[in-house]
Write an enzyme that holds these catalytic residues in place. Structure first.
Site, PDB file in Angstrom:
ATOM      1  N   GLY B 223       0.824  -1.203   0.000  1.00  0.00           N
ATOM      2  CA  GLY B 223       0.000   0.000   0.000  1.00  0.00           C
ATOM      3  C   GLY B 223       0.855   1.249   0.000  1.00  0.00           C
ATOM      4  O   GLY B 223       0.660   2.136  -0.811  1.00  0.00           O
ATOM      5  N   PHE B 224       1.816   1.291   0.918  1.00  0.00           N
ATOM      6  CA  PHE B 224       2.771   2.405   1.033  1.00  0.00           C
ATOM      7  C   PHE B 224       2.085   3.729   1.326  1.00  0.00           C
ATOM      8  O   PHE B 224       2.709   4.782   1.240  1.00  0.00           O
ATOM      9  CB  PHE B 224       3.641   2.517  -0.222  1.00  0.00           C
ATOM     10  CG  PHE B 224       4.257   1.231  -0.659  1.00  0.00           C
ATOM     11  CD1 PHE B 224       5.281   0.660   0.082  1.00  0.00           C
ATOM     12  CD2 PHE B 224       3.804   0.562  -1.787  1.00  0.00           C
ATOM     13  CE1 PHE B 224       5.846  -0.541  -0.304  1.00  0.00           C
ATOM     14  CE2 PHE B 224       4.359  -0.639  -2.179  1.00  0.00           C
ATOM     15  CZ  PHE B 224       5.391  -1.195  -1.434  1.00  0.00           C
ATOM     16  N   GLY B 637       8.757   2.819  14.834  1.00  0.00           N
ATOM     17  CA  GLY B 637       8.322   2.292  13.543  1.00  0.00           C
ATOM     18  C   GLY B 637       9.460   2.234  12.550  1.00  0.00           C
ATOM     19  O   GLY B 637      10.387   3.044  12.593  1.00  0.00           O
ATOM     20  N   GLU B 640       8.918   3.436   7.325  1.00  0.00           N
ATOM     21  CA  GLU B 640       9.184   4.575   6.464  1.00  0.00           C
ATOM     22  C   GLU B 640      10.590   5.134   6.557  1.00  0.00           C
ATOM     23  O   GLU B 640      11.078   5.745   5.616  1.00  0.00           O
ATOM     24  CB  GLU B 640       8.142   5.663   6.766  1.00  0.00           C
ATOM     25  CG  GLU B 640       6.782   5.236   6.238  1.00  0.00           C
ATOM     26  CD  GLU B 640       5.603   6.033   6.782  1.00  0.00           C
ATOM     27  OE1 GLU B 640       5.324   5.907   7.978  1.00  0.00           O
ATOM     28  OE2 GLU B 640       4.981   6.765   6.014  1.00  0.00           O
TER      29      GLU B 640
END
Lengths: 322, 677
Positions: B223-224, B637, B640
């Site tokens: 999806g990005f 996270g 990204e």
């Protein structure tokens, strides 16, 4: 896509006999089926010729005959091709991906159509797709289009790598069709756009390529080099198939064909003439390249292809020179 | 850990949105606007409806009503206005996909076309300052006297960088399958990065109560960001299914995805940075110009990372936006940080050369004590550690700073460095953990696994909390009927879902039968700190002086992203991000069609992403970072941060190789050859 009829031909004669208005031959389908999905090609009838018994590569005297339905992978891997025409094997292997080469056929490769953005999008004008509708590429996206042999109607490029190598090797294309059998020498199969860019080749409706015949490889060293922005699975920004035979420091023979720069594989005859009989030096190579590219008609966003083609010719010849 | 769903994926058994076996399904295919601006005058569906197998044509002339406040990108057929070329103006529903596709070509749409404006420029008269930038940062910030700082600088740069339109292109296309049951409840199998938010948006758009909608996204093929918000296919499938009284399936073609699934805005970014004789920044100004549509304001937070990265007594950042006749830009892997850090980290490299400093050293010298813009303390910040470790692993100490002098045959060789940063957030999430017969534990949370290994890492988190073998833990996710969870986006999935899973498992340990968790209060109670992951990327490139081709011979990243939950999954994430950054540096670009509007590069033969042959030496490492201020796992996270800074590292290496600075991406052979360095 538009509904169509499908038939599988049992023989070349049957394929030609079954060819009527709205008919197209189907080879590997790696380009045609895409174009049908996009609405660019709208055949009423497909005659599948991919299973015809034309899938062998065999020596014919000192020549080699390649059947039209030989898969690209098999062509590149064949011992006769690898040993006698390594440049052709290399050109084929630079094209597409392993998956595509496993399906694509030799004749289909020659007859694939331009990847020009406008040609592939039926919601935009294109003289090649709809004659007379205009060529937005000339003012728009032409960064990857032609600099040689263009017309005001079309600046599309022919996408094949294989065809460039075949043009340098003076291959002969065997064709059968409603008008009988004939042989078309490469280069010469593909046309420049002129006023009829919708015609990619000199073939007539119903003509079916049955084989490609290669004369003995010309003496000398050979190389195929392809330039692209990623390392695989991309069409050429420019490519070159080159054969150079140097004896006692001077050029005894030379074959040069360029890809990605014209509507057809571009045999660089001016450069060849400039080189043959002259010294095999960097200066001579540069002069030959410039002689060829004097005819270039670049557009603003593909002007880089002129120095690219020049550099490619010079660097490739320097690599081939002893 | 190996992926829980690895076997079903490689054997083809994993079911994606359009693949659920449903009886009596019909297929939808869209008709897209062929003008960039204007109005639909008439939609003539007569000949389409005459084709055998066609069930319905939806358009503004036969429009089901949607909520008045529906997102304009989702308010299909509610208006005759055309906001961009490629906008969905009609759709055909038919017995088969092929019939629908053919019938779509028979739908005749007449328009009243207006002149369009699709070109971003930094002097566009329509530019304005948005109030906030994505998701809710102030558009502009200022502290100290930038002009004085620049005047006083020993060396300074004033440079403008440009990035093109970029598209996500996940492997699985945007697809949905919608069914209405006999009680009027709607089930949508959608390819989405989150089902809880998707349910709310679909329900809101259709004017339904949320409990009347269920969204299922068990497997998502990437999806990005493009599937982070509900896209039109889900609404269309639901509308069409209601209209024809049958389940309806739609999968967008690759070409259609370029038009209607969002994209990264092009940017023009001006940076002015000064440095004193000791190599300390005196002033930093970063202003970005970008676009949105006339439908929705989406302002990307391009200069926000400049508020985080380096200490400077004067710091000014801002965004200017223009609303053009284009589709609405949206999230693409590290929106803001990725293009913003490309420009910032390229300008820092230029500054290092201008000041005669090593680019690693310049960054180290300007590592701030507290977050420069907010003054908040960092929960942890190990940029310097990443730079030092990366420099060591890469062999940076052997580097000759002189640009344009190393040559191997026709190949010019150079190296470059850039920093990475990405926020470490978490959002409220719920989860349930239940003891099963036999002692296994079932963990349920409406998280989405978009290919990152969410199932696997959640299983590991639960097993760790429970002290169980991961084999005995089963994770159910990808369904809005499960406990509510935030989107797989903003690199906060694992932190958010994992927090809830840990709490649910802790509760299960106390209760013995079941544990339920809701981290809303816990997240709210988080102390105010600057929480970010950092990294450093090093690139070696080879640039052909003959052809202008640029090849990345080495790419090495070192990241400080808290506790790394699983080495195998993390490494894949970092390498994927870095490879995508390589694409951004060298090949990815969607051309805008100035003549007709819309986009010109609309398939993967024209929009190049790196192939395996391009990514031969990509290495990712990480520091073991202890940070107790994040979440129960101590994790940041990693979805990204891998892409942030990659393009700058490669661009800086191209400068070092050639001696020529390319300030607009991608760095293609055409640009390299035209520069005649």
């Amino acid at each position: 896509m538009k509904p169509f009829d499908y038939a599988r031909a049992g023989s070349t004669a049957e394929a030609v006999r079954d060819f009527g208005p709205g008919t197209m031959y189907l080879g590997g389908g790696t380009n045609l089926v895409d174009l049908m999905r996009l609405g660019v090609a709208e055949p009423e009838r497909l005659v599948d010729v991919s299973r015809l018994p034309l899938d062998t590569i065999e020596p014919v005297g000192d020549r080699v005959r390649i059947g039209a339905t030989v898969r690209n992978t098999d062509l590149a891997a064949h011992p006769l091709i690898r040993s006698r025409y390594p440049m052709l094997a290399r050109a084929v292997l630079t094209g597409a991906s392993g998956q595509v080469r496993n399906v694509a056929t030799v004749a289909g490769n020659l007859l694939q159509r331009t990847r020009c953005t406008y040609f592939q999008d039926v919601t935009r004008p294109c003289n090649k797709r709809r004659p007379g509708s205009g060529c937005p590429a000339i003012a728009g996206d032409h960064a990857n289009l032609a600099i040689l042999g263009t017309s005001d109607a079309c600046v599309a490029t022919h996408p094949s790598d294989m065809a460039v190598a075949l043009a340098a090797l003076d291959a002969q294309v065997h064709v059968t069709g409603p008008g009988g059998d004939r042989i078309i020498p490469m280069p010469g199969l593909h046309r420049l756009p002129g006023e009829e860019p919708e015609r990619d080749t000199v073939l007539s409706p119903g003509d079916l390529i049955t084989s490609i015949e290669l004369p003995p490889a010309p003496p000398g060293a050979s190389l195929y080099r392809k330039v692209r922005e990623r390392a695989s699975f991309a069409f050429a920004l420019a490519s070159i198939a080159a054969v150079l035979d140097v004896r006692d420091g001077s050029v005894a023979g030379c074959r040069l064909a360029l890809g990605g720069v014209a509507h057809a594989p571009w045999r660089a005859e001016r450069a060849e003439r400039a080189l043959i009989g002259g010294p095999a030096t960097g200066e001579a190579f540069l002069q030959a390249a410039e002689a060829e590219l004097e005819q270039a008609r670049p557009l603003p966003r593909n002007a880089f292809k002129v120095p690219l083609a020049r550099n490619l010719i010079v660097a490739t010849l320097e690599e081939l020179a002893p | 850990m190996n992926r829980t769903e690895g076997r079903v994926k490689v054997t083809g058994l994993a079911t994606y949105a359009a693949e659920y076996p449903v009886e009596n399904v019909a297929y939808a295919y869209v008709v897209q606007a062929q003008i960039a601006k204007g109005r639909v005058k008439r939609v003539d569906a007569t000949s389409a409806l005459e084709l055998p197998g066609v069930l319905a044509v939806l358009s503004c002339e036969a429009a089901p009503r949607l909520a008045e406040d529906a997102d304009p990108e989702l308010a299909l057929f509610q208006s005759r206005e055309v906001a961009y070329r490629g906008q969905i103006v009609a759709a055909v529903v038919a017995e088969t996909h092929e019939i629908a596709r053919e019938a779509a070509a028979h739908v005749r749409v007449d328009y009243d076309a207006d002149d369009h404006d699709v070109s971003l420029s930094s002097d566009h008269p329509g530019l304005y300052q948005p109030e906030v930038v994505n998701p809710n940062f102030p558009s502009d910030t200022e502290k100290g006297d930038v002009e004085a700082g620049l005047t006083a600088a020993a060396a300074a740069v004033d440079v403008t960088y440009e990035t093109p339109v970029l598209h996500n292109n996940p492997m699985e296309p945007h697809a949905a399958l919608a069914l209405w049951d006999t009680e009027g409840r709607l089930l949508v199998y959608d390819t989405a990065q989150g089902t809880t938010g998707s349910r709310a948006l679909i329900a809101g758009t259709l004017g339904l109560p949320e409990d009347q909608v269920r969204v299922v996204s068990r497997h998502v093929g990437g999806g990005f960001g493009s599937k982070g918000t509900t896209r039109p296919q889900a609404i269309l499938a639901a509308l069409a299914a209601r209209m024809v009284g049958r389940p309806v399936k739609i999968a967008l073609t690759r070409q259609q995805m370029f038009d209607v699934t969002g994209y990264r805005t092009p940017t023009i970014q001006r940076l002015r940075i000064g440095v004193d004789a000791e190599g300390r920044l005196t002033a930093l100004e970063h202003v970005a110009y970008e676009q949105s549509s006339t439908l929705v304001e989406f302002a990307e937070q391009t200069t926000v990372p400049a508020r985080v990265m380096y200490g400077a007594p004067a710091l000014r950042t801002g965004h200017r936006l223009v609303r053009l006749d284009v589709a609405t830009p949206s999230w693409m892997r590290a929106p803001g940080e990725c293009p913003g850090m490309y420009a910032l980290e390229s300008a820092m490299d230029e500054l290092a050369y201008a000041a005669g400093l090593d680019p690693v050293e310049l960054r180290v010298r300007n590592d701030p004590e507290t977050e420069p813009d907010s003054g908040l303390p960092f929960s942890s910040r190990n940029l310097v550690g990443c730079l030092r470790e990366g420099a060591h692993r890469f062999g940076w100490e052997h580097r000759d700073p002189e640009p344009g002098v190393r040559r191997e045959g026709e190949w010019l060789v150079g190296t470059g460095v850039a920093s990475s940063t990405y926020p470490a957030r978490r959002s409220p999430c719920k989860a349930v953990a239940t003891m099963q017969n036999g002692g296994d534990v079932l963990v349920q949370v409406a998280a989405a696994d978009i290919g990152t290994g969410a199932r696997t890492v959640l299983r590991k988190i639960a097993a760790g909390t429970l002290g169980l073998d991961p084999e005995r833990v089963h994770v159910e996710l990808g369904d809005s009927d499960l406990p509510e969870a935030p989107v797989a986006g903003g690199s906060m999935g694992t932190a958010s879902w994992g927090s809830a899973v840990v709490r649910a498992c802790e509760e299960l340990l106390r209760d013995g039968k079941e544990g339920r968790a809701d981290t809303t209060d816990e997240v709210k109670a988080d102390s105010e700190l600057a929480r970010h992951a950092f990294g450093a990327q090093f690139a070696e490139v080879r640039v052909s002086a003959v052809t202008g081709e640029v090849r990345v011979s080495r790419l090495l990243g070192v990241f400080a992203a808290g506790h790394i939950m699983d080495a195998k999954l993390a490494r894949s994430q970092f390498l994927g991000g870095m490879t995508m950054g390589m694409g951004m540096a060298l090949m990815e670009e969607t051309l805008t069609d100035e003549e007709f509007g819309g986009f010109l590069h609309r398939d993967l033969a024209q929009y190049h992403v790196p192939a395996c042959a391009d990514a031969q030496h990509v290495e990712a490492y990480w520091l073991d970072e202890q940070d107790g201020e994040l979440n129960p796992m101590g994790s940041k996270g990693i979805g990204e941060i891998g892409i942030v800074g990659t393009a700058a590292a490669i661009g800086n290496a191209v400068f070092h190789a050639t001696g020529h600075r390319f300030r607009d991406l991608p760095i293609t052979p055409a640009k390299v050859l035209t520069a005649r360095f």
